[in-house]
Scaffold this active site. Sequence first.
Site, PDB file in Angstrom:
ATOM      1  N   PRO A 151       0.817  -1.226   0.000  1.00 54.28           N
ATOM      2  CA  PRO A 151       0.000   0.000   0.000  1.00 54.28           C
ATOM      3  C   PRO A 151       0.848   1.272   0.000  1.00 54.28           C
ATOM      4  CG  PRO A 151      -0.858  -1.587   1.578  1.00 54.28           C
ATOM      5  CD  PRO A 151       0.445  -2.131   1.105  1.00 54.28           C
ATOM      6  N   CYS A 152       0.509   2.176  -0.906  1.00 52.01           N
ATOM      7  CA  CYS A 152       1.132   3.508  -0.921  1.00 52.01           C
ATOM      8  C   CYS A 152       0.377   4.442   0.013  1.00 52.01           C
ATOM      9  CB  CYS A 152       1.128   4.080  -2.339  1.00 52.01           C
ATOM     10  SG  CYS A 152       2.139   3.152  -3.508  1.00 52.01           S
TER      11      CYS A 152
END
Length: 341
Positions: A151-152
């Site tokens: 996840p960014c």
Amino acid sequence: MHVVQSRNANKMYPEALRSLRTYGRTAQSRNGPVTKFPGPCTFLFRNPTERVVFWQKRDANPFFHLLEALWMLAGRNDVAYPASIVSTMTNFSDDGETYNGAYGYRWRRHFGYDQIARVIENLRLNPECRRQVISMWDGHHDLGLASKDIPCNLQALFSVNEDGELDMTVTNRSNDLVWGALGANVVHFSILQEFIARALGRAVGQYWQVSNNMHLYTEKHTELLTALEPMEANPLTGFETPDPYSSGTVQPFPLMTVDYRTWLQDLEMWQREGVVLGLRDPFFRTVAHPMAMAHKAWKENKGQRRYDVALEILERVQATDWRLAGREWIRRREMKFQEKN
């Protein structure tokens, strides 16, 4: 902290690129050279529901952005659905079947409970609460994991402001400005914000996106810096960035008009069966389904017919912003086809 604020995503695009051109520094990344803000960066969207980007040079895929956002709200992590729209989405899966960091799955299932439902119920009981956080980052699982899909975006924080509107702040560890921040992410998270706001019976407030590393891939997207330069607002001349929302050409369509649990049931039913008797929210019949069918027609037909049929179906879309963006996306491809032939 560099801050860029604008009315909406479409007007933010040239303003953010201008700021990056002015203050950006060159650096290296695992995907090649980048131009990045020298420190953390915040984008402030004053009208988050005006989420569609119309710039021709950007050529954003409105079908994918909308349908992926709905896939997320359904809490899914399967590769099959997004890959049926954009085949390259298979490249981001470790096993070809699921995504490790699928936002929607993390919102609703990964941690063993539905975070969205809990935030809605908590804010109903206590609108003044400042503890409402939806997490996407799982340090125990993600830290040091060798995966194609980490996840960014890390957290989404929600609070009711002094005017009774629902504000949202999203924290981000590293974000590409073109494909991520002002591409998919602004659609995904503004839809999440609107979903929670409507579930609470509140207006949508403002949306802050705070990125620790906001960058642009230099070799891939430098031409955007010059292509959008003439579109930048100029306070010296009074020139304003062109925008279909500001001109009144388009406007957002309500995401939800029923109870949120009913809406989620409709979403699951529509994704499984299409338009059937029993759908209660008009969003699915008048926006989501014709958008999906228009894109399907474009993919499955051949020759001039693929454009004609897709454009005909698009006229059924009641959301004027998604309809315009879809029409322009199809027509850009039609023009290339006609020039080639």
